[in-house]
Design a protein around this motif. Structure first.
Motif, PDB file in Angstrom:
ATOM      1  N   ALA A 127       0.850  -1.195   0.000  1.00  0.00           N
ATOM      2  CA  ALA A 127       0.000   0.000   0.000  1.00  0.00           C
ATOM      3  C   ALA A 127       0.886   1.246   0.000  1.00  0.00           C
ATOM      4  O   ALA A 127       1.825   1.351   0.790  1.00  0.00           O
ATOM      5  CB  ALA A 127      -0.910   0.009   1.211  1.00  0.00           C
ATOM      6  N   TYR A 128       0.590   2.162  -0.921  1.00  0.00           N
ATOM      7  CA  TYR A 128       1.317   3.425  -1.026  1.00  0.00           C
ATOM      8  C   TYR A 128       0.324   4.583  -0.966  1.00  0.00           C
ATOM      9  O   TYR A 128      -0.828   4.443  -1.363  1.00  0.00           O
ATOM     10  CB  TYR A 128       2.058   3.513  -2.372  1.00  0.00           C
ATOM     11  CG  TYR A 128       3.206   2.558  -2.513  1.00  0.00           C
ATOM     12  CD1 TYR A 128       4.445   2.843  -1.950  1.00  0.00           C
ATOM     13  CD2 TYR A 128       3.067   1.381  -3.231  1.00  0.00           C
ATOM     14  CE1 TYR A 128       5.511   1.977  -2.089  1.00  0.00           C
ATOM     15  CE2 TYR A 128       4.135   0.496  -3.376  1.00  0.00           C
ATOM     16  CZ  TYR A 128       5.346   0.802  -2.802  1.00  0.00           C
ATOM     17  OH  TYR A 128       6.398  -0.052  -2.943  1.00  0.00           O
ATOM     18  N   ASP A 129       0.823   5.742  -0.502  1.00  0.00           N
ATOM     19  CA  ASP A 129       0.011   6.953  -0.535  1.00  0.00           C
ATOM     20  C   ASP A 129      -0.077   7.457  -1.961  1.00  0.00           C
ATOM     21  O   ASP A 129       0.857   7.312  -2.756  1.00  0.00           O
ATOM     22  CB  ASP A 129       0.642   8.053   0.333  1.00  0.00           C
ATOM     23  CG  ASP A 129       0.501   7.781   1.813  1.00  0.00           C
ATOM     24  OD1 ASP A 129      -0.466   7.104   2.210  1.00  0.00           O
ATOM     25  OD2 ASP A 129       1.366   8.246   2.575  1.00  0.00           O
ATOM     26  N   ILE A 130      -1.213   8.100  -2.259  1.00  0.00           N
ATOM     27  CA  ILE A 130      -1.406   8.709  -3.570  1.00  0.00           C
ATOM     28  C   ILE A 130      -2.255   9.966  -3.408  1.00  0.00           C
ATOM     29  O   ILE A 130      -3.194   9.998  -2.607  1.00  0.00           O
ATOM     30  CB  ILE A 130      -2.040   7.703  -4.563  1.00  0.00           C
ATOM     31  CG1 ILE A 130      -1.906   8.188  -5.998  1.00  0.00           C
ATOM     32  CG2 ILE A 130      -3.461   7.389  -4.210  1.00  0.00           C
ATOM     33  CD1 ILE A 130      -2.088   7.095  -7.027  1.00  0.00           C
ATOM     34  N   LEU A 131      -1.897  11.032  -4.118  1.00  0.00           N
ATOM     35  CA  LEU A 131      -2.645  12.297  -4.069  1.00  0.00           C
ATOM     36  C   LEU A 131      -3.955  12.176  -4.836  1.00  0.00           C
ATOM     37  O   LEU A 131      -3.986  11.621  -5.934  1.00  0.00           O
ATOM     38  CB  LEU A 131      -1.864  13.410  -4.759  1.00  0.00           C
ATOM     39  CG  LEU A 131      -0.631  13.983  -4.119  1.00  0.00           C
ATOM     40  CD1 LEU A 131      -0.045  15.052  -5.033  1.00  0.00           C
ATOM     41  CD2 LEU A 131      -0.910  14.543  -2.768  1.00  0.00           C
ATOM     42  N   VAL A 132      -4.998  12.731  -4.243  1.00  0.00           N
ATOM     43  CA  VAL A 132      -6.285  12.834  -4.927  1.00  0.00           C
ATOM     44  C   VAL A 132      -6.769  14.267  -4.736  1.00  0.00           C
ATOM     45  O   VAL A 132      -6.859  14.755  -3.602  1.00  0.00           O
ATOM     46  CB  VAL A 132      -7.313  11.827  -4.364  1.00  0.00           C
ATOM     47  CG1 VAL A 132      -8.654  11.997  -5.040  1.00  0.00           C
ATOM     48  CG2 VAL A 132      -6.804  10.403  -4.518  1.00  0.00           C
ATOM     49  N   GLU A 133      -7.059  14.933  -5.836  1.00  0.00           N
ATOM     50  CA  GLU A 133      -7.525  16.319  -5.754  1.00  0.00           C
ATOM     51  C   GLU A 133      -8.939  16.353  -5.198  1.00  0.00           C
ATOM     52  O   GLU A 133      -9.819  15.635  -5.663  1.00  0.00           O
ATOM     53  CB  GLU A 133      -7.487  16.987  -7.122  1.00  0.00           C
ATOM     54  CG  GLU A 133      -7.812  18.463  -7.060  1.00  0.00           C
ATOM     55  CD  GLU A 133      -7.606  19.165  -8.392  1.00  0.00           C
ATOM     56  OE1 GLU A 133      -7.618  20.409  -8.374  1.00  0.00           O
ATOM     57  OE2 GLU A 133      -7.443  18.497  -9.418  1.00  0.00           O
ATOM     58  N   THR A 134      -9.163  17.199  -4.180  1.00  0.00           N
ATOM     59  CA  THR A 134     -10.491  17.358  -3.588  1.00  0.00           C
ATOM     60  C   THR A 134     -11.090  18.720  -3.906  1.00  0.00           C
ATOM     61  O   THR A 134     -12.305  18.873  -3.872  1.00  0.00           O
ATOM     62  CB  THR A 134     -10.429  17.212  -2.054  1.00  0.00           C
ATOM     63  OG1 THR A 134      -9.663  18.299  -1.519  1.00  0.00           O
ATOM     64  CG2 THR A 134      -9.824  15.883  -1.637  1.00  0.00           C
ATOM     65  N   GLY A 135     -10.228  19.721  -4.149  1.00  0.00           N
ATOM     66  CA  GLY A 135     -10.707  21.077  -4.361  1.00  0.00           C
ATOM     67  C   GLY A 135     -11.106  21.779  -3.075  1.00  0.00           C
ATOM     68  O   GLY A 135     -11.468  22.951  -3.085  1.00  0.00           O
ATOM     69  N   ASN A 136     -11.036  21.076  -1.950  1.00  0.00           N
ATOM     70  CA  ASN A 136     -11.397  21.631  -0.652  1.00  0.00           C
ATOM     71  C   ASN A 136     -10.157  22.285  -0.033  1.00  0.00           C
ATOM     72  O   ASN A 136      -9.179  21.597   0.263  1.00  0.00           O
ATOM     73  CB  ASN A 136     -11.932  20.523   0.265  1.00  0.00           C
ATOM     74  CG  ASN A 136     -12.365  21.037   1.619  1.00  0.00           C
ATOM     75  OD1 ASN A 136     -12.080  22.166   1.999  1.00  0.00           O
ATOM     76  ND2 ASN A 136     -13.051  20.193   2.363  1.00  0.00           N
ATOM     77  N   PRO A 137     -10.177  23.603   0.202  1.00  0.00           N
ATOM     78  CA  PRO A 137      -9.002  24.277   0.762  1.00  0.00           C
ATOM     79  C   PRO A 137      -8.647  23.820   2.181  1.00  0.00           C
ATOM     80  O   PRO A 137      -7.564  24.110   2.654  1.00  0.00           O
ATOM     81  CB  PRO A 137      -9.365  25.756   0.721  1.00  0.00           C
ATOM     82  CG  PRO A 137     -10.837  25.810   0.563  1.00  0.00           C
ATOM     83  CD  PRO A 137     -11.267  24.536  -0.078  1.00  0.00           C
ATOM     84  N   GLU A 138      -9.547  23.109   2.838  1.00  0.00           N
ATOM     85  CA  GLU A 138      -9.242  22.584   4.173  1.00  0.00           C
ATOM     86  C   GLU A 138      -8.424  21.299   4.109  1.00  0.00           C
ATOM     87  O   GLU A 138      -7.851  20.883   5.106  1.00  0.00           O
ATOM     88  CB  GLU A 138     -10.533  22.365   4.954  1.00  0.00           C
ATOM     89  CG  GLU A 138     -11.246  23.667   5.269  1.00  0.00           C
ATOM     90  CD  GLU A 138     -12.506  23.463   6.095  1.00  0.00           C
ATOM     91  OE1 GLU A 138     -12.691  22.374   6.668  1.00  0.00           O
ATOM     92  OE2 GLU A 138     -13.304  24.408   6.163  1.00  0.00           O
ATOM     93  N   ASP A 139      -8.376  20.661   2.940  1.00  0.00           N
ATOM     94  CA  ASP A 139      -7.559  19.456   2.765  1.00  0.00           C
ATOM     95  C   ASP A 139      -6.133  19.877   2.438  1.00  0.00           C
ATOM     96  O   ASP A 139      -5.899  20.597   1.463  1.00  0.00           O
ATOM     97  CB  ASP A 139      -8.106  18.579   1.632  1.00  0.00           C
ATOM     98  CG  ASP A 139      -9.435  17.950   1.975  1.00  0.00           C
ATOM     99  OD1 ASP A 139      -9.709  17.732   3.175  1.00  0.00           O
ATOM    100  OD2 ASP A 139     -10.209  17.670   1.044  1.00  0.00           O
TER     101      ASP A 139
END
Length: 106
Positions: A49-61
């Motif tokens: 298992a590896y980390d991966i970026l996912v765009e949320t568009g939420n400035p709190e993330d």
């Protein structure tokens, strides 16, 4: 030089030495509007298992990481290292700098 935002294995000294032939000098940075998810990748010794970026568009993330300056050749080496599960995307950092980062390919 090219800016690369990292949040995982590209921060490891042994990976940098093997991939680039040198240790990178980086600066802490924050990526806004993205979250980390886990992706399972089959390696020669099993599923990892590896980390991966996912765009949320939420400035709190936000994601804490390190920004490095690398050469064009090193960027292409990083592309090969990350493989087909990741894609390189341009991101805007908290400091309003732009950098490359590796995100989910799909």
């Amino acid at each position: 030089m090219i800016k690369l935002f990292t949040y995982g294995t590209l921060q490891h000294e042994d990976i940098q030495e093997n991939l680039f032939g040198r240790m990178l000098q980086g600066t802490p940075e924050i990526l806004i509007g993205y979250a980390l998810k886990k992706i399972k990748i089959e390696e020669e010794f099993g599923i990892v298992a590896y980390d991966i970026l996912v765009e949320t568009g939420n400035p709190e993330d936000t994601i804490n990481g390190i920004i490095y300056e690398i050469t064009t050749k090193e960027l292409h080496q990083a592309d090969l290292y990350e493989g087909f599960h990741y894609k390189r995307v341009e991101v805007n950092l908290q400091t309003n700098e732009k950098a490359w980062a590796y995100s989910a390919a799909s």
